[in-house]
Design a protein around this motif. Sequence first.
Motif, PDB file in Angstrom:
ATOM      1  N   VAL A 124      61.916  36.247   8.134  1.00  0.00           N
ATOM      2  CA  VAL A 124      61.106  37.213   7.394  1.00  0.00           C
ATOM      3  C   VAL A 124      60.788  38.362   8.330  1.00  0.00           C
ATOM      4  CG1 VAL A 124      58.931  37.608   6.188  1.00  0.00           C
ATOM      5  CG2 VAL A 124      60.086  35.414   5.963  1.00  0.00           C
ATOM      6  N   SER A 125      60.966  39.579   7.841  1.00  0.00           N
ATOM      7  CA  SER A 125      60.659  40.755   8.654  1.00  0.00           C
ATOM      8  C   SER A 125      59.906  41.780   7.814  1.00  0.00           C
ATOM      9  CB  SER A 125      61.950  41.357   9.220  1.00  0.00           C
ATOM     10  OG  SER A 125      62.880  41.580   8.203  1.00  0.00           O
ATOM     11  N   PRO A 126      59.097  42.615   8.461  1.00  0.00           N
ATOM     12  CA  PRO A 126      58.373  43.650   7.722  1.00  0.00           C
ATOM     13  C   PRO A 126      59.343  44.714   7.223  1.00  0.00           C
ATOM     14  CG  PRO A 126      57.942  43.847  10.071  1.00  0.00           C
ATOM     15  CD  PRO A 126      58.789  42.628   9.882  1.00  0.00           C
ATOM     16  N   SER A 127      58.988  45.318   6.091  1.00  0.00           N
ATOM     17  CA  SER A 127      59.833  46.367   5.528  1.00  0.00           C
ATOM     18  C   SER A 127      58.950  47.453   4.942  1.00  0.00           C
ATOM     19  CB  SER A 127      60.745  45.803   4.442  1.00  0.00           C
ATOM     20  OG  SER A 127      61.473  46.843   3.843  1.00  0.00           O
ATOM     21  N   GLY A 128      58.375  48.242   5.791  1.00  0.00           N
ATOM     22  CA  GLY A 128      57.518  49.311   5.318  1.00  0.00           C
ATOM     23  C   GLY A 128      56.193  48.775   4.826  1.00  0.00           C
ATOM     24  N   LYS A 129      55.381  49.663   4.340  1.00  0.00           N
ATOM     25  CA  LYS A 129      54.039  49.302   3.895  1.00  0.00           C
ATOM     26  C   LYS A 129      54.096  48.523   2.583  1.00  0.00           C
ATOM     27  CE  LYS A 129      49.460  51.130   3.304  1.00  0.00           C
ATOM     28  NZ  LYS A 129      48.565  52.170   3.678  1.00  0.00           N
ATOM     29  N   GLY A 130      53.487  47.351   2.589  1.00  0.00           N
ATOM     30  CA  GLY A 130      53.350  46.586   1.367  1.00  0.00           C
ATOM     31  C   GLY A 130      54.500  45.673   1.005  1.00  0.00           C
ATOM     32  N   SER A 131      55.435  45.425   1.930  1.00  0.00           N
ATOM     33  CA  SER A 131      56.518  44.503   1.590  1.00  0.00           C
ATOM     34  C   SER A 131      57.083  43.810   2.823  1.00  0.00           C
ATOM     35  CB  SER A 131      57.635  45.221   0.828  1.00  0.00           C
ATOM     36  OG  SER A 131      58.290  46.137   1.661  1.00  0.00           O
ATOM     37  N   LEU A 132      57.708  42.688   2.537  1.00  0.00           N
ATOM     38  CA  LEU A 132      58.433  41.898   3.534  1.00  0.00           C
ATOM     39  C   LEU A 132      59.849  41.720   3.035  1.00  0.00           C
ATOM     40  CD1 LEU A 132      55.829  39.006   3.996  1.00  0.00           C
ATOM     41  CD2 LEU A 132      56.145  40.959   5.509  1.00  0.00           C
ATOM     42  N   VAL A 133      60.772  41.416   3.934  1.00  0.00           N
ATOM     43  CA  VAL A 133      62.141  41.107   3.540  1.00  0.00           C
ATOM     44  C   VAL A 133      62.484  39.719   4.060  1.00  0.00           C
ATOM     45  CG1 VAL A 133      64.579  41.687   3.795  1.00  0.00           C
ATOM     46  CG2 VAL A 133      62.906  43.490   3.462  1.00  0.00           C
ATOM     47  N   LEU A 134      62.891  38.855   3.130  1.00  0.00           N
ATOM     48  CA  LEU A 134      63.379  37.525   3.454  1.00  0.00           C
ATOM     49  C   LEU A 134      64.899  37.610   3.497  1.00  0.00           C
ATOM     50  CD1 LEU A 134      63.301  34.383   3.650  1.00  0.00           C
ATOM     51  CD2 LEU A 134      63.261  34.386   1.139  1.00  0.00           C
ATOM     52  N   THR A 135      65.498  37.187   4.607  1.00  0.00           N
ATOM     53  CA  THR A 135      66.955  37.171   4.745  1.00  0.00           C
ATOM     54  C   THR A 135      67.393  35.727   4.954  1.00  0.00           C
ATOM     55  OG1 THR A 135      66.888  39.367   5.764  1.00  0.00           O
ATOM     56  CG2 THR A 135      68.927  38.105   6.009  1.00  0.00           C
ATOM     57  N   VAL A 136      68.402  35.306   4.185  1.00  0.00           N
ATOM     58  CA  VAL A 136      68.890  33.921   4.244  1.00  0.00           C
ATOM     59  C   VAL A 136      70.399  33.931   4.409  1.00  0.00           C
ATOM     60  CG1 VAL A 136      69.007  31.705   3.042  1.00  0.00           C
ATOM     61  CG2 VAL A 136      67.035  33.210   2.663  1.00  0.00           C
ATOM     62  N   GLN A 137      70.892  32.977   5.214  1.00  0.00           N
ATOM     63  CA  GLN A 137      72.330  32.821   5.419  1.00  0.00           C
ATOM     64  C   GLN A 137      72.632  31.343   5.622  1.00  0.00           C
ATOM     65  OE1 GLN A 137      73.960  34.453   9.099  1.00  0.00           O
ATOM     66  NE2 GLN A 137      75.740  35.164   7.961  1.00  0.00           N
ATOM     67  N   HIS A 138      73.812  30.918   5.208  1.00  0.00           N
ATOM     68  CA  HIS A 138      74.250  29.545   5.464  1.00  0.00           C
ATOM     69  C   HIS A 138      74.316  29.354   6.975  1.00  0.00           C
ATOM     70  CE1 HIS A 138      76.497  25.821   5.319  1.00  0.00           C
ATOM     71  NE2 HIS A 138      76.260  25.775   4.007  1.00  0.00           N
ATOM     72  N   ASP A 139      73.885  28.198   7.461  1.00  0.00           N
ATOM     73  CA  ASP A 139      73.823  27.963   8.902  1.00  0.00           C
ATOM     74  C   ASP A 139      75.187  27.706   9.528  1.00  0.00           C
ATOM     75  OD1 ASP A 139      72.425  27.709  11.336  1.00  0.00           O
ATOM     76  OD2 ASP A 139      72.355  25.529  11.140  1.00  0.00           O
ATOM     77  N   ASP A 140      76.126  27.166   8.769  1.00  0.00           N
ATOM     78  CA  ASP A 140      77.425  26.792   9.322  1.00  0.00           C
ATOM     79  C   ASP A 140      78.526  27.820   9.079  1.00  0.00           C
ATOM     80  OD1 ASP A 140      76.317  24.348  10.182  1.00  0.00           O
ATOM     81  OD2 ASP A 140      76.653  23.470   8.213  1.00  0.00           O
ATOM     82  N   PHE A 141      78.247  28.824   8.258  1.00  0.00           N
ATOM     83  CA  PHE A 141      79.255  29.830   7.908  1.00  0.00           C
ATOM     84  C   PHE A 141      78.660  31.223   8.086  1.00  0.00           C
ATOM     85  CE2 PHE A 141      80.309  26.041   5.574  1.00  0.00           C
ATOM     86  CZ  PHE A 141      81.682  25.952   5.681  1.00  0.00           C
ATOM     87  N   ASN A 142      79.469  32.140   8.553  1.00  0.00           N
ATOM     88  CA  ASN A 142      79.048  33.531   8.669  1.00  0.00           C
ATOM     89  C   ASN A 142      79.376  34.216   7.345  1.00  0.00           C
ATOM     90  OD1 ASN A 142      78.183  35.966   9.631  1.00  0.00           O
ATOM     91  ND2 ASN A 142      79.926  36.299  10.981  1.00  0.00           N
ATOM     92  N   GLY A 143      78.741  33.728   6.282  1.00  0.00           N
ATOM     93  CA  GLY A 143      79.045  34.205   4.940  1.00  0.00           C
ATOM     94  C   GLY A 143      78.043  35.230   4.434  1.00  0.00           C
TER      95      GLY A 143
END
Length: 108
Positions: free
Chosen positions: A22-41
């Motif tokens: 999870v990372s901040p994304s400007g005022k009033g929002s967060l960004v959740l980023t998800v990726q498969h752990d075994d594949f660079n997909g």
Amino acid sequence: MTISNRRSRKITIGQENYRWVVSPSGKGSLVLTVQHDDFNGQLIRVSVESDINEYWIECPNVKSLDMKVIKPADVTTVIIEAMNQGWTPKDKGKPLCFCLSGSTLVPR
């Protein structure tokens, strides 16, 4: 792009492992980023309305702030819903972008 093991958390759903951050994304929002752990997909990026980063600026006047925190249960819900909407975490491709509205994932 691969999510760093050092700055991310691992979650297992069924037999599959994923990494999320999870990372901040400007005022009033967060960004959740998800990726498969075994594949660079394919990544998913989910914009979540939250004033949690403003807490430190506005403290102690936080009653009017949206204090949404992303929990592992939220990540599980997002992953399952994203797969229902066509996310293929093992295949390469452009990141899929969504907004989280309550517990509903809305394509952007």
